[in-house]
Design a protein around this motif. Structure first.
Motif, PDB file in Angstrom:
ATOM      1  N   ASN A 139      38.163  46.008  30.633  1.00 48.92           N
ATOM      2  CA  ASN A 139      38.006  44.585  30.299  1.00 48.92           C
ATOM      3  C   ASN A 139      39.355  43.882  30.276  1.00 48.92           C
ATOM      4  N   GLU A 140      40.354  44.538  29.677  1.00 51.51           N
ATOM      5  CA  GLU A 140      41.702  43.973  29.646  1.00 51.51           C
ATOM      6  C   GLU A 140      42.260  43.813  31.060  1.00 51.51           C
ATOM      7  N   LEU A 141      42.051  44.831  31.871  1.00 52.88           N
ATOM      8  CA  LEU A 141      42.549  44.781  33.248  1.00 52.88           C
ATOM      9  C   LEU A 141      41.868  43.665  34.026  1.00 52.88           C
ATOM     10  N   GLY A 142      40.544  43.554  33.895  1.00 51.93           N
ATOM     11  CA  GLY A 142      39.817  42.499  34.587  1.00 51.93           C
ATOM     12  C   GLY A 142      40.221  41.112  34.133  1.00 51.93           C
ATOM     13  N   SER A 143      40.369  40.924  32.831  1.00 51.30           N
ATOM     14  CA  SER A 143      40.763  39.618  32.300  1.00 51.30           C
ATOM     15  C   SER A 143      42.159  39.214  32.775  1.00 51.30           C
ATOM     16  N   THR A 144      43.061  40.185  32.826  1.00 51.46           N
ATOM     17  CA  THR A 144      44.422  39.908  33.292  1.00 51.46           C
ATOM     18  C   THR A 144      44.417  39.542  34.768  1.00 51.46           C
ATOM     19  N   LEU A 145      43.670  40.274  35.565  1.00 48.23           N
ATOM     20  CA  LEU A 145      43.564  39.953  36.999  1.00 48.23           C
ATOM     21  C   LEU A 145      42.939  38.578  37.197  1.00 48.23           C
ATOM     22  N   LYS A 146      41.931  38.262  36.404  1.00 49.93           N
ATOM     23  CA  LYS A 146      41.286  36.956  36.493  1.00 49.93           C
ATOM     24  C   LYS A 146      42.284  35.840  36.206  1.00 49.93           C
ATOM     25  N   SER A 147      43.139  36.048  35.226  1.00 49.06           N
ATOM     26  CA  SER A 147      44.126  35.027  34.862  1.00 49.06           C
ATOM     27  C   SER A 147      45.165  34.824  35.957  1.00 49.06           C
ATOM     28  N   LEU A 148      45.284  35.791  36.852  1.00 52.79           N
ATOM     29  CA  LEU A 148      46.278  35.720  37.924  1.00 52.79           C
ATOM     30  C   LEU A 148      45.717  35.187  39.234  1.00 52.79           C
ATOM     31  N   GLN A 149      44.442  34.803  39.246  1.00 60.23           N
ATOM     32  CA  GLN A 149      43.849  34.365  40.508  1.00 60.23           C
ATOM     33  C   GLN A 149      44.554  33.145  41.083  1.00 60.23           C
ATOM     34  N   ASP A 150      44.963  32.226  40.211  1.00 61.29           N
ATOM     35  CA  ASP A 150      45.798  31.108  40.660  1.00 61.29           C
ATOM     36  C   ASP A 150      47.243  31.580  40.555  1.00 61.29           C
ATOM     37  N   THR A 151      47.720  32.206  41.628  1.00 59.50           N
ATOM     38  CA  THR A 151      48.977  32.954  41.557  1.00 59.50           C
ATOM     39  C   THR A 151      50.232  32.089  41.607  1.00 59.50           C
ATOM     40  N   GLY A 152      50.118  30.812  41.947  1.00 57.01           N
ATOM     41  CA  GLY A 152      51.287  29.953  41.985  1.00 57.01           C
ATOM     42  C   GLY A 152      52.345  30.478  42.931  1.00 57.01           C
ATOM     43  N   ASN A 153      53.563  30.645  42.419  1.00 54.88           N
ATOM     44  CA  ASN A 153      54.667  31.142  43.248  1.00 54.88           C
ATOM     45  C   ASN A 153      54.854  32.658  43.177  1.00 54.88           C
ATOM     46  N   ILE A 154      53.898  33.350  42.569  1.00 52.72           N
ATOM     47  CA  ILE A 154      53.968  34.811  42.520  1.00 52.72           C
ATOM     48  C   ILE A 154      53.816  35.377  43.934  1.00 52.72           C
ATOM     49  N   LYS A 155      54.682  36.320  44.278  1.00 58.56           N
ATOM     50  CA  LYS A 155      54.660  36.915  45.621  1.00 58.56           C
ATOM     51  C   LYS A 155      54.036  38.304  45.653  1.00 58.56           C
ATOM     52  N   ARG A 185      34.179  44.994  38.534  1.00 58.85           N
ATOM     53  CA  ARG A 185      34.786  43.659  38.440  1.00 58.85           C
ATOM     54  C   ARG A 185      36.263  43.704  38.808  1.00 58.85           C
ATOM     55  N   VAL A 186      36.955  44.775  38.407  1.00 56.82           N
ATOM     56  CA  VAL A 186      38.372  44.935  38.751  1.00 56.82           C
ATOM     57  C   VAL A 186      38.556  44.896  40.268  1.00 56.82           C
ATOM     58  N   PHE A 187      37.666  45.538  41.004  1.00 56.83           N
ATOM     59  CA  PHE A 187      37.807  45.623  42.456  1.00 56.83           C
ATOM     60  C   PHE A 187      37.375  44.335  43.142  1.00 56.83           C
ATOM     61  N   TYR A 188      36.363  43.666  42.586  1.00 53.48           N
ATOM     62  CA  TYR A 188      36.013  42.341  43.110  1.00 53.48           C
ATOM     63  C   TYR A 188      37.227  41.418  43.019  1.00 53.48           C
ATOM     64  N   LEU A 189      37.912  41.453  41.890  1.00 54.27           N
ATOM     65  CA  LEU A 189      39.073  40.587  41.686  1.00 54.27           C
ATOM     66  C   LEU A 189      40.233  40.984  42.595  1.00 54.27           C
ATOM     67  N   LEU A 190      40.529  42.271  42.676  1.00 50.64           N
ATOM     68  CA  LEU A 190      41.609  42.728  43.551  1.00 50.64           C
ATOM     69  C   LEU A 190      41.311  42.402  45.013  1.00 50.64           C
ATOM     70  N   ASN A 191      40.057  42.520  45.397  1.00 52.58           N
ATOM     71  CA  ASN A 191      39.680  42.272  46.785  1.00 52.58           C
ATOM     72  C   ASN A 191      39.924  40.819  47.183  1.00 52.58           C
ATOM     73  N   GLY A 192      39.831  39.918  46.223  1.00 57.81           N
ATOM     74  CA  GLY A 192      40.053  38.504  46.519  1.00 57.81           C
ATOM     75  C   GLY A 192      41.462  38.034  46.211  1.00 57.81           C
ATOM     76  N   PHE A 193      42.347  38.961  45.890  1.00 61.16           N
ATOM     77  CA  PHE A 193      43.705  38.584  45.493  1.00 61.16           C
ATOM     78  C   PHE A 193      44.464  37.984  46.672  1.00 61.16           C
ATOM     79  N   LYS A 194      45.144  36.866  46.437  1.00 59.46           N
ATOM     80  CA  LYS A 194      45.820  36.150  47.518  1.00 59.46           C
ATOM     81  C   LYS A 194      47.180  36.733  47.861  1.00 59.46           C
ATOM     82  N   VAL A 195      47.788  37.430  46.906  1.00 66.71           N
ATOM     83  CA  VAL A 195      49.119  37.997  47.160  1.00 66.71           C
ATOM     84  C   VAL A 195      49.014  39.512  47.312  1.00 66.71           C
ATOM     85  N   LEU A 196      50.074  40.103  47.838  1.00 70.27           N
ATOM     86  CA  LEU A 196      50.110  41.547  48.015  1.00 70.27           C
ATOM     87  C   LEU A 196      49.997  42.269  46.674  1.00 70.27           C
TER      88      LEU A 196
END
Length: 258
Positions: free
Chosen positions: A35-51, A85-96
């Motif tokens: 749950n912690e991992l998923g919530s953290t990944l969710k918070s990073l979906q709008d990655t801004g200037n993160i590379k 859920r962790v993998f759904y989020l990682l799969n849609g991640f915009k950055v490397l």
């Protein structure tokens, strides 16, 4: 770093986000940790200037997989839901995404998590194993992804026999990116991070977009999609012009990340 996190650590340094698994000694993934991992990944979906997102771990191993205690009838559906859920989020991640596998290695769900990242760097002694059949379950993510990574025959052998690979072998068959001696793991990870973060954020995202969108397409459709990204999006960025100008003027580019 959030004070609400019990089993993971999270920080952002310049243009790199880092998630550290921290449930010693083996980072067994229970429902709360997932749950912690998923919530953290969710918070990073709008990655801004993160590379780049780095996932690493403390302790004797990257992760020994899902918690057997959470496989009880009353918990199993919740466990599978938060794990997937962790993998759904990682799969849609915009950055490397980059995983760093230390110590004894990655097992079961931990192996699936590590190898799902775009780049995987491991210490030479780290093992990669899917032992699920031994306890009467199956590896859902590996069943989907490993045939694409290491081919049908390699995937069938690994999943059906529980064959374990040390990092150097895993790199040779394409399950991970690279194996290095444990003492040089941090040095190599930092070298790769430096290489990646030297590029423009927006251009990095467009390259990942091109690769992920075309992964399942035929060549003609793939080329059309990459051409669309290039001519409709990439060409309009300030950083494309800056990169070309810097090359012509024989200087380092000053990225605006837009």
């Amino acid at each position: 770093m959030s004070k609400d996190l019990k089993y993971i650590e999270f920080n952002v340094e310049k243009d790199v986000s880092t998630i550290i698994l921290n449930r010693p000694p083996l980072n067994v993934l229970n429902i709360e940790m997932l749950n912690e991992l998923g919530s953290t990944l969710k918070s990073l979906q709008d990655t801004g200037n993160i590379k780049l997102l780095v996932i690493s771990a403390k302790g004797k191993a990257f992760s020994a997989g899902l918690d057997i205690k959470d496989h009880s009838p009353e918990k199993i559906e919740k466990l599978i839901s938060v794990f997937h859920r962790v993998f759904y989020l990682l799969n849609g991640f915009k950055v490397l995404t980059l995983s760093v596998v230390q110590g004894e290695g990655a097992f079961g769900g931990g192996c699936e998590l590590a190898t799902f990242c775009d780049i995987v760097i491991a210490s030479e002694e780290a093992k990669f194993v899917q032992p699920e059949l031994k306890v009467g379950v199956i590896p859902p993510i590996a069943a989907i992804t490993y045939q694409k990574m290491i081919g049908k025959h390699g995937a069938y052998e690994m999943l059906f026999t529980g064959k374990e690979y040390k990092a150097a072998q895993a790199a040779r068959i394409g399950l991970i990116t690279k194996a290095v001696v444990e003492e040089k793991l941090d040095i190599e990870v930092n070298r790769v991070i430096k290489k990646i973060t030297a590029s423009s954020t927006i251009i990095l995202k467009m390259l990942k977009q091109a690769m992920t969108r075309t992964a399942e397409m035929n060549f003609e459709d793939s080329l059309k999609e990459v051409e669309r990204i290039y001519t409709k999006s990439l060409i309009k960025t300030s950083d494309l012009r800056e990169g070309l100008n810097a090359f012509l003027e024989k200087r380092k580019p000053l990225w605006k990340n837009k």
